[in-house]
Design an enzyme around this catalytic site. Structure first.
Site, PDB file in Angstrom:
ATOM      1  N   GLY A   1       0.825  -1.189   0.000  1.00 25.38           N
ATOM      2  CA  GLY A   1       0.000   0.000   0.000  1.00 25.38           C
ATOM      3  C   GLY A   1       0.865   1.248   0.000  1.00 25.38           C
TER       4      GLY A   1
ATOM      5  N   ALA B   1       7.591  -1.699   2.048  1.00 23.74           N
ATOM      6  CA  ALA B   1       8.140  -0.893   0.957  1.00 23.74           C
ATOM      7  C   ALA B   1       9.211   0.053   1.486  1.00 23.74           C
ATOM      8  CB  ALA B   1       7.016  -0.105   0.277  1.00 23.74           C
TER       9      ALA B   1
ATOM     10  N   GLN C   1       1.264   3.338   2.249  1.00 26.55           N
ATOM     11  CA  GLN C   1       1.954   3.475   3.528  1.00 26.55           C
ATOM     12  C   GLN C   1       2.596   2.159   3.978  1.00 26.55           C
ATOM     13  OE1 GLN C   1       2.694   6.145   5.184  1.00 26.55           O
ATOM     14  NE2 GLN C   1       1.584   7.542   3.832  1.00 26.55           N
ATOM     15  N   SER C   2       3.037   1.357   3.039  1.00 19.39           N
ATOM     16  CA  SER C   2       3.626   0.048   3.345  1.00 19.39           C
ATOM     17  C   SER C   2       4.931   0.160   4.141  1.00 19.39           C
ATOM     18  CB  SER C   2       3.905  -0.696   2.037  1.00 19.39           C
ATOM     19  OG  SER C   2       4.734  -1.817   2.248  1.00 19.39           O
ATOM     20  N   ASN C   3       4.986  -0.526   5.277  1.00 17.81           N
ATOM     21  CA  ASN C   3       6.228  -0.607   6.040  1.00 17.81           C
ATOM     22  C   ASN C   3       7.273  -1.412   5.280  1.00 17.81           C
ATOM     23  OD1 ASN C   3       5.269   0.725   8.524  1.00 17.81           O
ATOM     24  ND2 ASN C   3       3.954  -1.071   8.714  1.00 17.81           N
TER      25      ASN C   3
END
Length: 325
Positions: free
Chosen positions: A81, A87, A83-85
């Site tokens: 997403g 990523a 706000q992916s951690n």
């Protein structure tokens, strides 16, 4: 068992966060919820891992990045997403290792990036936006083809780095608690399954005799348990071990009672958990994952699901940048 443990601990990794994360006792939270006479409650602070704002994704990435390097890759491609951690950690790993990073994220681009999205840009990742989750995998494949056409060597990292290798990377971290606190129960946030599979296998291999309970942030218990089950099969194969060596029957426990409206949607219980941890312990949770997991802990404490002889370890999987999204 000894052979499988030796193979686990010799799993190639890159060193992103070389020091163990601390374990602390939570002394004020139990009294705030009327559980002063209940079990002792500890927290494993993976939010304090020393790389890229920490979190469980760091442990997985140390193993997956080593796998990528061994394959000769010069580019990491992954998804998540906005706000992916995961990523964010992938972007930081690429920066440290000198690898190009392309992130395929679902959701519109922010005019002024916040939270993890801001960090993705700071770490130098290229970000490509798609409309929804179903578009991520085909877009990653297309990006890989595009990069190969210009002579690059891409390596696709699946969602959350929740592969057998990523989960084994997490399993290595369980050795950090083998000689300290002896939990009877470990509770954590579970979503893509790799952390839960890693905890189950790690406990079995290093001799931590604890139930592992994953509190789902989004999926149903049946769906998530199936994902964890498949990962454990693949992990056993990677170690050349029998499945029962890394996971006894009945060891997959998933609690989906805190999912509420789904991924990223706070509930009254998760909001209470986030506020109680901040105001009683001075510890920040994130609204997507760990607040829901702590809500699961609090619900069990209030219902007296544990005995006074239990020792509960909440494995904090990080994610605080999402709080500032």
């Amino acid at each position: 068992m000894a052979t499988a443990l030796a193979r686990l601990m010799s799993l190639p990794t890159v060193s992103l966060a070389p020091q163990p994360s601390p374990v602390e006792e939570l002394t004020r939270l139990p009294s705030a919820i009327g559980g002063a006479q209940g079990p002792r409650l500890f927290i494993k602070r993976d939010d304090l891992l020393s790389f890229a704002c920490g979190g469980n994704k760091v442990r997985k990435m140390q193993a997956v990045a080593a796998e990528a390097q061994a394959s000769g890759a010069d580019t990491l491609i992954t998804c998540g997403g906005v706000q992916s951690n995961h990523a964010r950690v992938t972007a930081a790993a690429g920066a440290v290792l000198g690898m190009k990073v392309v992130l395929v994220v679902n959701g519109p681009a922010q005019a002024s990036p916040t939270g993890n999205a801001r960090l993705d840009a700071l770490f130098g990742a290229e970000v490509r936006h798609v409309a929804n989750r179903d578009d991520r995998d085909p877009t990653m494949a297309a990006v890989a083809d595009e990069l190969r056409a210009v002579g690059r060597r891409p390596f696709i990292v699946p969602l959350g780095a929740s592969t057998a290798i990523g989960a084994l990377g997490f399993a290595k971290g369980v050795a950090e608690i083998a000689a300290g606190v002896k939990p009877t129960v470990i509770i954590h946030s579970s979503s893509s399954g790799g952390t839960q599979a890693g905890l189950i296998a790690g406990c079995a291999l290093v001799g931590v005799r604890a139930r592992v309970i994953g509190v789902s942030a989004d999926d149903s218990a049946a769906s998530l348990a199936q994902t964890v089950d498949a990962l454990l099969d693949e992990m056993a194969a990677k170690l050349g071990a029998k499945r029962e060596t890394i996971a006894v029957a009945g060891s997959i426990e998933v609690d989906d009672s805190q999912v509420g409206g789904g991924y990223g949607v706070p509930t009254p219980a998760s909001t209470e958990a986030l506020e109680l941890m901040a105001r009683r312990e001075g510890i920040l949770l994130d609204p997507v994952y760990t607040a829901k997991a702590m809500a699961g802990v609090i619900a069990r404490l209030r219902s007296q699901a544990f005995t006074s002889t239990d020792t509960i370890l909440f494995w904090h999987t990080g994610g605080q940048p999402g709080f500032f999204a």
